[in-house]
Write a protein that holds these residues in place. Sequence first.
Motif, PDB file in Angstrom:
ATOM      1  N   PHE A 149      62.524  40.724  74.527  1.00  0.00           N
ATOM      2  CA  PHE A 149      62.437  39.291  74.779  1.00  0.00           C
ATOM      3  C   PHE A 149      63.379  38.518  73.865  1.00  0.00           C
ATOM      4  O   PHE A 149      64.081  37.593  74.303  1.00  0.00           O
ATOM      5  CB  PHE A 149      60.993  38.822  74.564  1.00  0.00           C
ATOM      6  N   TRP A 187      55.053  33.249  73.491  1.00  0.00           N
ATOM      7  CA  TRP A 187      55.207  34.703  73.598  1.00  0.00           C
ATOM      8  C   TRP A 187      54.778  35.387  72.301  1.00  0.00           C
ATOM      9  O   TRP A 187      54.014  36.353  72.310  1.00  0.00           O
ATOM     10  CB  TRP A 187      56.656  35.047  73.928  1.00  0.00           C
ATOM     11  N   THR A 207      66.779  49.944  73.294  1.00  0.00           N
ATOM     12  CA  THR A 207      66.239  48.637  72.915  1.00  0.00           C
ATOM     13  C   THR A 207      66.880  48.123  71.638  1.00  0.00           C
ATOM     14  O   THR A 207      67.290  46.953  71.549  1.00  0.00           O
ATOM     15  CB  THR A 207      64.715  48.710  72.725  1.00  0.00           C
ATOM     16  N   VAL A 234      51.660  37.941  72.176  1.00  0.00           N
ATOM     17  CA  VAL A 234      51.999  39.363  72.127  1.00  0.00           C
ATOM     18  C   VAL A 234      51.813  39.951  70.732  1.00  0.00           C
ATOM     19  O   VAL A 234      51.340  41.082  70.579  1.00  0.00           O
ATOM     20  CB  VAL A 234      53.446  39.587  72.626  1.00  0.00           C
ATOM     21  N   SER A 238      56.903  44.503  68.350  1.00  0.00           N
ATOM     22  CA  SER A 238      56.799  45.458  69.451  1.00  0.00           C
ATOM     23  C   SER A 238      58.119  45.563  70.216  1.00  0.00           C
ATOM     24  O   SER A 238      59.012  44.718  70.069  1.00  0.00           O
ATOM     25  CB  SER A 238      55.686  45.022  70.409  1.00  0.00           C
ATOM     26  N   GLU A 239      58.226  46.600  71.028  1.00  0.00           N
ATOM     27  CA  GLU A 239      59.428  46.789  71.834  1.00  0.00           C
ATOM     28  C   GLU A 239      59.601  45.652  72.844  1.00  0.00           C
ATOM     29  O   GLU A 239      60.720  45.241  73.142  1.00  0.00           O
ATOM     30  CB  GLU A 239      59.344  48.130  72.576  1.00  0.00           C
ATOM     31  N   GLN A 240      58.482  45.154  73.365  1.00  0.00           N
ATOM     32  CA  GLN A 240      58.564  44.039  74.312  1.00  0.00           C
ATOM     33  C   GLN A 240      59.178  42.808  73.655  1.00  0.00           C
ATOM     34  O   GLN A 240      60.013  42.113  74.251  1.00  0.00           O
ATOM     35  CB  GLN A 240      57.170  43.683  74.850  1.00  0.00           C
ATOM     36  N   THR A 241      58.774  42.532  72.416  1.00  0.00           N
ATOM     37  CA  THR A 241      59.293  41.367  71.703  1.00  0.00           C
ATOM     38  C   THR A 241      60.777  41.539  71.375  1.00  0.00           C
ATOM     39  O   THR A 241      61.546  40.575  71.430  1.00  0.00           O
ATOM     40  CB  THR A 241      58.487  41.119  70.419  1.00  0.00           C
TER      41      THR A 241
END
Length: 471
Positions: A321, A270, A403, A274, A315-318
């Motif tokens: 995750f 990931w 987040t 990413v 990032s916000e996704q990380t």
Amino acid sequence: MDNDRRSVWRGFSSSSQTKTPSVRRAFTERMLSHPGRLSLAYFLVLIVVGTVLLILPATSRDGQVTDFNTAFFTTVSALSTCGIVIVDTAEYWNLFGQAVILLCIQFGGLGVMTFASLITMTISRRIRVTQQLLAADELGASKLSEVRSVINVVLICTFSVEIIAFSLLFPALLRLNEGQVSQSLWEAIFFAVASYNNAGFTPDTAGLYINSWSVGLPILLCAFVGTLGFPVILNVFQCAHRRQGPKRWNLHTKLTVVTTMSIVTTSLLWFLSVEWNNTTLFHNADLSSKLWHALVAAVMPRSAGFDISWMPHVSEQTKLFMSWIMFIGGGSASTAGGIRVTTFAVLILVCRAAFLRRKDDSVFGKRLHTQTVIMSVAITATCSILIYVASLILLTITDRSLTDIVFECCSAFGLGGYTLGVADPGNPGTLYVLAALMVIGRLGPMTVAYAISKPQPPQAVRYPAESIIVG
């Protein structure tokens, strides 16, 4: 008349002497009959002692009294082996203050139930059956007779791994510190204890040394071993001693190792996919730096939050995750927190069995007990509600994004040690919410529930079953 008075006094004195030990004995019996409360009491006593010591002027570099909130939060973070800090460890605390933090990490890492069992052995010279049952569940012993030997193995294993880590770290730190022996010795001891116990405190400014492969790799490996848990380390060592391969590992060890490696591999892939082109995080970074950050992101967030300088740049996704990774945590009876990897594995197996319409949940040729499945579901549901409630509270008292709030709550509960600055000394409410999450994450939700609940008599009546529609 004088003889009568002396006789009465002797009788009163004898009654008082027998009454006092009986009262003490009754108090001891009450504590030992409820080991969950003994564990909670032990943890609370350590919090009080650690907080009082860190408040003293002798622990800070400027010689000033530390405010209560800072001392309390730092103590809880160290005892829970979480590692979230609100003041820089190297710059704020002097050698004595860092020693107090290190002792808190060591005592917390050895495990509340381990020390509770040792206290019980010291007082009564034997472990009561109720104590053995809970200690066996915490330490992973399958038989009551194994508890004493497991406690010994816990102590031996802990100090052995820390000594090995120290021997690997000292030469590297000595080179980085340009031959300063005393500073290198202290940093090697601190890193060895903190890494195995998965506490993200660092004795150097911002943990810069762990960006060096010679220092960071031993810390990384030591932290990884710490997340496996004492039962896994014990089982692997026993099989290796008998010259038996992984096929002879017990089910708990196999499930822990396979799930852990799957999570670490997923995290590594990931981060590489990413964050590889993240210019803010990797400004003018070479291949070695990118690979190192990927390894750190794959292993450290599960429990050991060393070097948090890069966290705000992902990032916000990380972030989301990593919140999931920290919520899962490490192995059972380890220095990590979270719901534990075996709990997560059981949930995956339950889903697989349900979707395939299988009657039993089986893996590696073994069938899972129904009670194990029920406990896994209960732990996950309880912890999810806990994170949800804590997130609501923090959203109410702060202006941070959802987040960031979820990330911080999962880091506190999973003892990840990473922080985005939600823990704010200027807002004491954030400190106490996160401190509560750290305590529950370290003790475990089942231990806390066992400590505050009243013992229930065995169920005398078993009611008839009836199906309901779910899903």
